[in-house]
Design a protein around this motif. Sequence first.
Motif, PDB file in Angstrom:
ATOM      1  N   GLN A  16      36.979  45.768  28.841  1.00 58.92           N
ATOM      2  CA  GLN A  16      36.864  46.444  29.948  1.00 58.92           C
ATOM      3  C   GLN A  16      35.239  46.553  30.175  1.00 58.92           C
ATOM      4  N   ASN A  17      35.513  46.075  31.702  1.00 57.39           N
ATOM      5  CA  ASN A  17      34.593  45.913  32.434  1.00 57.39           C
ATOM      6  C   ASN A  17      34.326  46.142  33.287  1.00 57.39           C
ATOM      7  N   ALA A  18      33.557  45.624  34.854  1.00 53.92           N
ATOM      8  CA  ALA A  18      34.087  46.390  35.874  1.00 53.92           C
ATOM      9  C   ALA A  18      34.915  45.058  36.760  1.00 53.92           C
ATOM     10  N   TYR A  19      35.555  44.365  35.673  1.00 52.58           N
ATOM     11  CA  TYR A  19      37.056  43.522  36.733  1.00 52.58           C
ATOM     12  C   TYR A  19      38.018  43.834  35.383  1.00 52.58           C
ATOM     13  N   GLY A  20      38.084  44.439  34.593  1.00 54.86           N
ATOM     14  CA  GLY A  20      38.725  45.161  33.633  1.00 54.86           C
ATOM     15  C   GLY A  20      40.335  46.227  34.477  1.00 54.86           C
ATOM     16  N   GLY A  21      40.954  47.048  33.806  1.00 54.93           N
ATOM     17  CA  GLY A  21      41.360  47.927  34.298  1.00 54.93           C
ATOM     18  C   GLY A  21      42.060  48.270  35.583  1.00 54.93           C
ATOM     19  N   VAL A  28      51.134  32.764  38.154  1.00 56.43           N
ATOM     20  CA  VAL A  28      49.759  33.342  37.871  1.00 56.43           C
ATOM     21  C   VAL A  28      49.378  34.478  36.597  1.00 56.43           C
ATOM     22  N   PRO A  29      48.763  33.225  35.977  1.00 55.34           N
ATOM     23  CA  PRO A  29      48.514  34.431  34.691  1.00 55.34           C
ATOM     24  C   PRO A  29      47.044  34.863  34.688  1.00 55.34           C
ATOM     25  N   LEU A  30      48.224  35.994  33.769  1.00 51.91           N
ATOM     26  CA  LEU A  30      47.506  36.998  33.167  1.00 51.91           C
ATOM     27  C   LEU A  30      46.824  37.523  31.817  1.00 51.91           C
ATOM     28  N   ASN A  31      45.586  38.522  31.497  1.00 48.26           N
ATOM     29  CA  ASN A  31      45.636  38.653  30.801  1.00 48.26           C
ATOM     30  C   ASN A  31      45.352  39.634  30.030  1.00 48.26           C
ATOM     31  N   GLU A  32      46.254  40.191  29.059  1.00 47.82           N
ATOM     32  CA  GLU A  32      46.799  41.474  28.215  1.00 47.82           C
ATOM     33  C   GLU A  32      45.591  42.566  28.512  1.00 47.82           C
ATOM     34  N   ASP A  33      44.380  42.090  27.728  1.00 47.11           N
ATOM     35  CA  ASP A  33      43.331  43.179  27.927  1.00 47.11           C
ATOM     36  C   ASP A  33      42.822  43.507  28.776  1.00 47.11           C
ATOM     37  N   CYS A  34      42.598  42.458  29.714  1.00 49.62           N
ATOM     38  CA  CYS A  34      41.761  42.876  31.917  1.00 49.62           C
ATOM     39  C   CYS A  34      43.062  43.841  31.895  1.00 49.62           C
ATOM     40  N   TRP A  35      44.495  43.614  32.489  1.00 46.42           N
ATOM     41  CA  TRP A  35      45.387  44.367  32.345  1.00 46.42           C
ATOM     42  C   TRP A  35      44.784  45.777  31.521  1.00 46.42           C
ATOM     43  N   LYS A  86      38.684  34.619  33.865  1.00 47.82           N
ATOM     44  CA  LYS A  86      37.595  34.970  34.173  1.00 47.82           C
ATOM     45  C   LYS A  86      36.853  36.637  34.283  1.00 47.82           C
ATOM     46  N   CYS A  87      37.999  37.386  34.097  1.00 47.71           N
ATOM     47  CA  CYS A  87      37.360  38.723  33.606  1.00 47.71           C
ATOM     48  C   CYS A  87      37.088  38.989  32.124  1.00 47.71           C
ATOM     49  N   ILE A  88      37.896  38.425  31.565  1.00 43.94           N
ATOM     50  CA  ILE A  88      37.829  38.846  29.687  1.00 43.94           C
ATOM     51  C   ILE A  88      36.125  38.028  29.419  1.00 43.94           C
ATOM     52  N   ASN A  89      35.735  37.253  30.306  1.00 40.85           N
ATOM     53  CA  ASN A  89      34.161  37.015  30.828  1.00 40.85           C
ATOM     54  C   ASN A  89      33.482  37.554  30.983  1.00 40.85           C
ATOM     55  N   GLY A 116      34.034  37.781  36.990  1.00 39.57           N
ATOM     56  CA  GLY A 116      35.208  37.660  38.337  1.00 39.57           C
ATOM     57  C   GLY A 116      36.701  38.218  38.078  1.00 39.57           C
ATOM     58  N   ILE A 117      37.868  38.203  38.440  1.00 46.60           N
ATOM     59  CA  ILE A 117      38.859  38.126  38.595  1.00 46.60           C
ATOM     60  C   ILE A 117      39.562  36.539  38.602  1.00 46.60           C
ATOM     61  N   PHE A 118      39.266  36.567  39.740  1.00 48.68           N
ATOM     62  CA  PHE A 118      39.966  34.721  40.330  1.00 48.68           C
ATOM     63  C   PHE A 118      38.812  34.007  40.078  1.00 48.68           C
ATOM     64  N   ASP A 119      39.560  32.626  39.766  1.00 47.63           N
ATOM     65  CA  ASP A 119      38.383  31.781  39.688  1.00 47.63           C
ATOM     66  C   ASP A 119      38.608  30.650  41.168  1.00 47.63           C
ATOM     67  N   GLY A 120      37.246  30.524  42.030  1.00 48.27           N
ATOM     68  CA  GLY A 120      38.103  29.984  43.206  1.00 48.27           C
ATOM     69  C   GLY A 120      38.003  31.623  44.212  1.00 48.27           C
ATOM     70  N   PRO A 121      38.471  31.116  45.708  1.00 46.17           N
ATOM     71  CA  PRO A 121      39.385  31.998  46.593  1.00 46.17           C
ATOM     72  C   PRO A 121      40.389  32.052  46.143  1.00 46.17           C
ATOM     73  N   ASN A 122      40.797  33.643  46.792  1.00 51.01           N
ATOM     74  CA  ASN A 122      41.938  34.327  46.806  1.00 51.01           C
ATOM     75  C   ASN A 122      42.287  35.565  47.834  1.00 51.01           C
ATOM     76  N   ASP A 123      41.664  34.557  49.120  1.00 51.11           N
ATOM     77  CA  ASP A 123      42.022  34.696  50.459  1.00 51.11           C
ATOM     78  C   ASP A 123      43.553  34.622  51.178  1.00 51.11           C
ATOM     79  N   GLU A 124      43.279  34.801  52.331  1.00 55.85           N
ATOM     80  CA  GLU A 124      44.941  34.686  53.084  1.00 55.85           C
ATOM     81  C   GLU A 124      44.535  33.315  52.847  1.00 55.85           C
ATOM     82  N   ALA A 125      42.866  32.593  53.461  1.00 57.22           N
ATOM     83  CA  ALA A 125      43.179  31.303  53.910  1.00 57.22           C
ATOM     84  C   ALA A 125      43.645  30.048  52.649  1.00 57.22           C
ATOM     85  N   SER A 126      43.146  30.578  51.502  1.00 61.77           N
ATOM     86  CA  SER A 126      43.573  29.448  50.564  1.00 61.77           C
ATOM     87  C   SER A 126      44.643  30.097  49.955  1.00 61.77           C
ATOM     88  N   VAL A 127      45.620  31.100  50.228  1.00 66.25           N
ATOM     89  CA  VAL A 127      47.156  31.419  50.278  1.00 66.25           C
ATOM     90  C   VAL A 127      47.790  29.827  51.356  1.00 66.25           C
TER      91      VAL A 127
END
Length: 362
Positions: free
Chosen positions: A113-118, A99-106, A69-72, A75-86
Amino acid sequence: MKRWPISRFIFALALVVGVFSIGLTSQSVHAAPALSTITGLHVSGNQLLNGNGENVRLLGVNRSGTEYKCINNAGIFDGPNDEASVDAMASWHINAVRVPLNEDCWLWINGGQNAYGGDAYVQSIKDYVNLLNSKGLIAILDLHWSAPGTDSSTGQQPMPDADHASDFWWSVASTFKDNSSVIFNLYNEPHADSDGGDCWENGSSAAYTAPCSSVGFAVAGMQTLVGKVRGAGANNVIMLDGWGYANYIGGVLSNLPSDPQNNLMISAHVYDNSGCNTTDCFTQQYAPVAQQVPVVFGEIGESDCQHGFIDSVMNWADQNGVGYLGWAWDTYDCGSFPSLISNYDGTPTQFGQGFKDHLASF
């Protein structure tokens, strides 16, 4: 995951004689989380243990989205990441979430280097890990998408790149080194197949250079990445995918990196269209490894949206002390992407129903 174009919780607590434990015991999602059952994770022989010395078999799901999501810039999560979803994931009686991660976003480089990275990306992952842990769930952090040089991490590469993977793991390990309920999965599905275990273990100094002569960039081998994690002061359990898209683990014991903490476990990925996809193959190739080190099927799935295949996989794993993580807790078309759910409230697909029922049968 290599088979579908878009790459890829769960609360397991058992009240047995008044003591909570993780494993094959009967479980209650209404009980308060026994956090001691997921802290102090470490390897002893061929078992993963918690700080109480109790065996922990990883039974969970993959939560895909944070790799793409971030590299595109979407966003960061695809779908909800709140307490109810957990809580919905936890209701399936599981104890781990990968939890799969993206090297460039981290690292905030090369398209991340967008609003969802770093910092935004890192903080969101930290918050999610804390939420998972608060529900009694182990977090498995996986380097899923990466890229060398100035290329963007928009997909899977055959091996981790020497340019950035070491920095990635030093940073991730530094961030979570005080959290023993986090497992580090160093690289998703290595597949420099013609190069074999020497490339997997040791990497290479340049493109198309032995022992990684099929890879067009310098490779960070598993030994280098283990060293980076330990150099950051992290004693966390480290999970290593085998090669051949993680389907081959028969040779890993001959190429196992040196780890001063002796805290390594092995992951195999098993699908109906994998090369090793029969119980006979599992017995021949996987069982000898599972007798020496902890083994988990880090991804399991099938392409027909049914569960006959994964039923046989889970039955074999149960009999051999091997854990498994279903791919994936996402709501894509189950015919092209093996989705466990059709709704983030936990409504299962046919594939997911088989997975859910199997866990509930313990």
